[in-house]
Design an enzyme around this catalytic site. Structure first.
Site, PDB file in Angstrom:
ATOM      1  N   TYR A 195      46.292  38.733  -6.751  1.00  0.00           N
ATOM      2  CA  TYR A 195      46.632  37.835  -7.859  1.00  0.00           C
ATOM      3  C   TYR A 195      45.536  37.872  -8.936  1.00  0.00           C
ATOM      4  O   TYR A 195      45.826  38.156 -10.100  1.00  0.00           O
ATOM      5  CB  TYR A 195      46.794  36.422  -7.313  1.00  0.00           C
ATOM      6  CG  TYR A 195      47.237  35.393  -8.332  1.00  0.00           C
ATOM      7  CD1 TYR A 195      48.551  35.370  -8.800  1.00  0.00           C
ATOM      8  CD2 TYR A 195      46.360  34.424  -8.802  1.00  0.00           C
ATOM      9  CE1 TYR A 195      48.977  34.404  -9.715  1.00  0.00           C
ATOM     10  CE2 TYR A 195      46.768  33.456  -9.712  1.00  0.00           C
ATOM     11  CZ  TYR A 195      48.078  33.449 -10.174  1.00  0.00           C
ATOM     12  OH  TYR A 195      48.480  32.493 -11.077  1.00  0.00           O
ATOM     13  N   ASP A 196      44.281  37.629  -8.519  1.00  0.00           N
ATOM     14  CA  ASP A 196      43.173  37.545  -9.493  1.00  0.00           C
ATOM     15  C   ASP A 196      42.991  38.850 -10.255  1.00  0.00           C
ATOM     16  O   ASP A 196      42.913  38.868 -11.482  1.00  0.00           O
ATOM     17  CB  ASP A 196      41.843  37.240  -8.784  1.00  0.00           C
ATOM     18  CG  ASP A 196      41.857  35.958  -7.997  1.00  0.00           C
ATOM     19  OD1 ASP A 196      42.915  35.295  -7.956  1.00  0.00           O
ATOM     20  OD2 ASP A 196      40.817  35.611  -7.409  1.00  0.00           O
ATOM     21  N   GLY A 206      45.096  41.395 -10.334  1.00  0.00           N
ATOM     22  CA  GLY A 206      46.338  41.731 -11.031  1.00  0.00           C
ATOM     23  C   GLY A 206      46.357  41.084 -12.407  1.00  0.00           C
ATOM     24  O   GLY A 206      46.666  41.730 -13.420  1.00  0.00           O
ATOM     25  N   ARG A 247      51.301  24.788  -2.951  1.00  0.00           N
ATOM     26  CA  ARG A 247      50.074  24.386  -3.660  1.00  0.00           C
ATOM     27  C   ARG A 247      49.747  22.937  -3.327  1.00  0.00           C
ATOM     28  O   ARG A 247      50.568  22.203  -2.782  1.00  0.00           O
ATOM     29  CB  ARG A 247      50.236  24.611  -5.162  1.00  0.00           C
ATOM     30  CG  ARG A 247      50.047  26.075  -5.504  1.00  0.00           C
ATOM     31  CD  ARG A 247      50.299  26.382  -6.962  1.00  0.00           C
ATOM     32  NE  ARG A 247      51.727  26.525  -7.229  1.00  0.00           N
ATOM     33  CZ  ARG A 247      52.231  26.896  -8.399  1.00  0.00           C
ATOM     34  NH1 ARG A 247      51.414  27.142  -9.405  1.00  0.00           N
ATOM     35  NH2 ARG A 247      53.532  27.031  -8.569  1.00  0.00           N
ATOM     36  N   PHE A 307      50.707  17.802  -0.749  1.00  0.00           N
ATOM     37  CA  PHE A 307      50.245  16.437  -0.440  1.00  0.00           C
ATOM     38  C   PHE A 307      51.338  15.407  -0.707  1.00  0.00           C
ATOM     39  O   PHE A 307      51.533  14.472   0.081  1.00  0.00           O
ATOM     40  CB  PHE A 307      48.986  16.086  -1.253  1.00  0.00           C
ATOM     41  CG  PHE A 307      47.724  16.772  -0.773  1.00  0.00           C
ATOM     42  CD1 PHE A 307      47.748  17.704   0.259  1.00  0.00           C
ATOM     43  CD2 PHE A 307      46.483  16.468  -1.356  1.00  0.00           C
ATOM     44  CE1 PHE A 307      46.572  18.330   0.697  1.00  0.00           C
ATOM     45  CE2 PHE A 307      45.312  17.085  -0.926  1.00  0.00           C
ATOM     46  CZ  PHE A 307      45.356  18.020   0.096  1.00  0.00           C
ATOM     47  N   GLY A 318      37.286  19.249   1.826  1.00  0.00           N
ATOM     48  CA  GLY A 318      37.910  18.535   0.709  1.00  0.00           C
ATOM     49  C   GLY A 318      36.959  18.239  -0.439  1.00  0.00           C
ATOM     50  O   GLY A 318      37.313  17.523  -1.373  1.00  0.00           O
ATOM     51  N   ASP A 325      38.225  30.745  -1.343  1.00  0.00           N
ATOM     52  CA  ASP A 325      38.746  29.568  -2.063  1.00  0.00           C
ATOM     53  C   ASP A 325      37.661  29.081  -3.035  1.00  0.00           C
ATOM     54  O   ASP A 325      36.554  28.747  -2.618  1.00  0.00           O
ATOM     55  CB  ASP A 325      39.051  28.479  -1.027  1.00  0.00           C
ATOM     56  CG  ASP A 325      40.002  27.412  -1.539  1.00  0.00           C
ATOM     57  OD1 ASP A 325      41.193  27.499  -1.246  1.00  0.00           O
ATOM     58  OD2 ASP A 325      39.527  26.483  -2.224  1.00  0.00           O
ATOM     59  N   PRO A 326      37.940  29.046  -4.348  1.00  0.00           N
ATOM     60  CA  PRO A 326      36.897  28.639  -5.296  1.00  0.00           C
ATOM     61  C   PRO A 326      36.379  27.218  -5.021  1.00  0.00           C
ATOM     62  O   PRO A 326      37.145  26.325  -4.679  1.00  0.00           O
ATOM     63  CB  PRO A 326      37.607  28.715  -6.653  1.00  0.00           C
ATOM     64  CG  PRO A 326      38.699  29.721  -6.453  1.00  0.00           C
ATOM     65  CD  PRO A 326      39.163  29.503  -5.044  1.00  0.00           C
TER      66      PRO A 326
END
Ligand code: NAD
Ligand code: UDP
Ligand code: UDP
Length: 312
Positions: A143-144, A146, A184, A189, A205, A271-272
């Site tokens: 994804y990134d 691309g 997402r 949630f 978290g 994961d950023p």
């Protein structure tokens, strides 16, 4: 104008189609329904200015249009990692085909790029001149990278073939129109809170995101498409209000009046840690800034998911 929206049955694309029809344009939605749904555009089908085509943008497309919004691409990690090769093809071959179409027709073309081009950023908040920190071989790379390659193609078609291009980097956006199983964080949630299930926090978290309500995002995208020809971008579009994922979980539980408990799961690879847009360019060049506060946007999204769950 005749406007093409690729990914027109998706979450953002369907809002864009609706908004463009309201402005009086002829709108062609092109989508392969990988993550989009007919439900998203059902209310538009009776409009004689709206046309729908099932098509995969990795294949050439010959239509006559004046403007192209290139939004086709799965955006949720769960979905873009399901068939990562296809994800890269969608971004790269999809961009080449839509740029080829723009070159032949002379259409102005806007690319939906992403804050993911910044990767796990050392620069905070992220400005457009930051080059990013992206793993080229990880599970998010399809994804990134691309999307990064699509940006490269846009700027090379601009330099080499004088195409009229626009590139926006969209930060986390949410709202009605997201799929129940989108995967997402906001949709997960809310659905969990409404069903009384445990809220799945990945990691501890403490990682942060900045969430933009979809109506605000659409205004920014339209503003960018209508901007002077010299503004090619990239331009960040997002809401700078930044929250930890734990705060998001607690807010959603409270707004849903839910008894759900938090449960902690492993943090996905790459994961950023943090993300917040610097929107100075959008403010100054487009006169744009988001208006919808998190709680107001969440309440609208919660009502939408309540209705979806009732009919499901
Ligand atoms: P989405 O998954 O709801 O929509 C994507 C749409 O593209 C779907 O309708 C899907 O069926 C379609 N699609 C996928 N591959 C295709 C292909 N090969 N050919 C034709 N159609 C194809 O996602 P979204 O949130 O609406 O995102 C739309 C665009 O905005 C994407 O390009 C995404 O990268 C970008 N974006 C979204 C966000 C966000 O937070 N929502 C953030 C940054 C960038
Ligand atoms: N293309 C398309 N629609 C068009 C024109 C081109 O899908 O109306 C595709 C075509 O398949 C080509 C790609 O866009 O592979 C890039 O077009 P370009 O003109 O840049 O390259 P070329 O045709 O010279 O390979
Ligand atoms: N996340 C989470 N629980 C979920 C889904 C996501 O804690 O059920 C986290 C995820 O690890 C990330 C953040 O929420 O840190 C945003 O994830 P999302 O997939 O919405 O967007 P992205 O990571 O692409 O910004």
């Amino acid at each position: 104008m005749r406007v093409l929206v690729t990914g027109g049955a998706g979450f953002i694309g369907s809002h864009l189609c609706r908004r463009l029809l309201e402005e009086g344009h002829e709108v062609l939605s092109v989508d392969n329904y990988f993550t989009g749904s007919r439900r998203n555009i059902q209310d538009l089908l009776s409009n004689p200015r709206f046309e729908v085509m099932r098509h995969d943008v990795t294949f050439p497309l010959y239509v006559e249009v004046d403007r192209i919004f290139n939004f086709a691409c799965p955006a949720s990690p769960v979905h873009y990692q399901r068939d990562p090769v296809q994800t890269t093809k969608t971004s790269v071959h999809g961009a080449i085909n839509m740029l080829g179409l723009a070159k032949r027709t002379g259409a102005r073309i806007l690319q939906a790029s992403t804050s993911e081009v910044y990767g796990d950023p050392e620069c905070h908040p992220q400005t457009e001149d930051y080059w990013g920190r992206v793993n080229p071989i990880g599970i998010r790379s399809c994804y990134d990278e691309g999307k990064r390659c699509a940006e490269t193609l846009f700027f090379d078609y601009h330099r080499q073939h004088a195409l009229d291009i626009k590139v926006v980097r969209i930060f986390n956006t949410y709202g009605p129109g997201m799929q129940l199983h989108d995967g997402r964080v906001i949709s997960n949630f809310i659905v969990q809170a409404l069903l009384g299930e445990n809220i799945t926090i990945y990691g501890d978290g403490s990682q942060t995101r900045s969430f933009c309500f979809v109506s605000d995002l659409i205004e920014g995208v339209i503003g960018m498409m209508d901007s002077p020809v010299d503004l090619t971008g990239p331009v960040n579009l997002g809401n700078p209000a930044e929250y930890s994922i734990r705060e998001i979980a607690e807010t959603i539980i409270a707004l849903c009046g839910s008894a759900s408990k938090l449960t902690y799961m492993p943090l996905p690879q790459d994961d950023p840690r943090q993300r917040q847009p610097d929107i100075t360019v959008a403010r100054e060049r487009l006169g744009w800034q988001p208006k919808v506060a998190l709680e107001a946007g969440l309440l609208q999204t919660i009502s939408y998911f309540r209705e979806i769950l009732e009919t499901a």
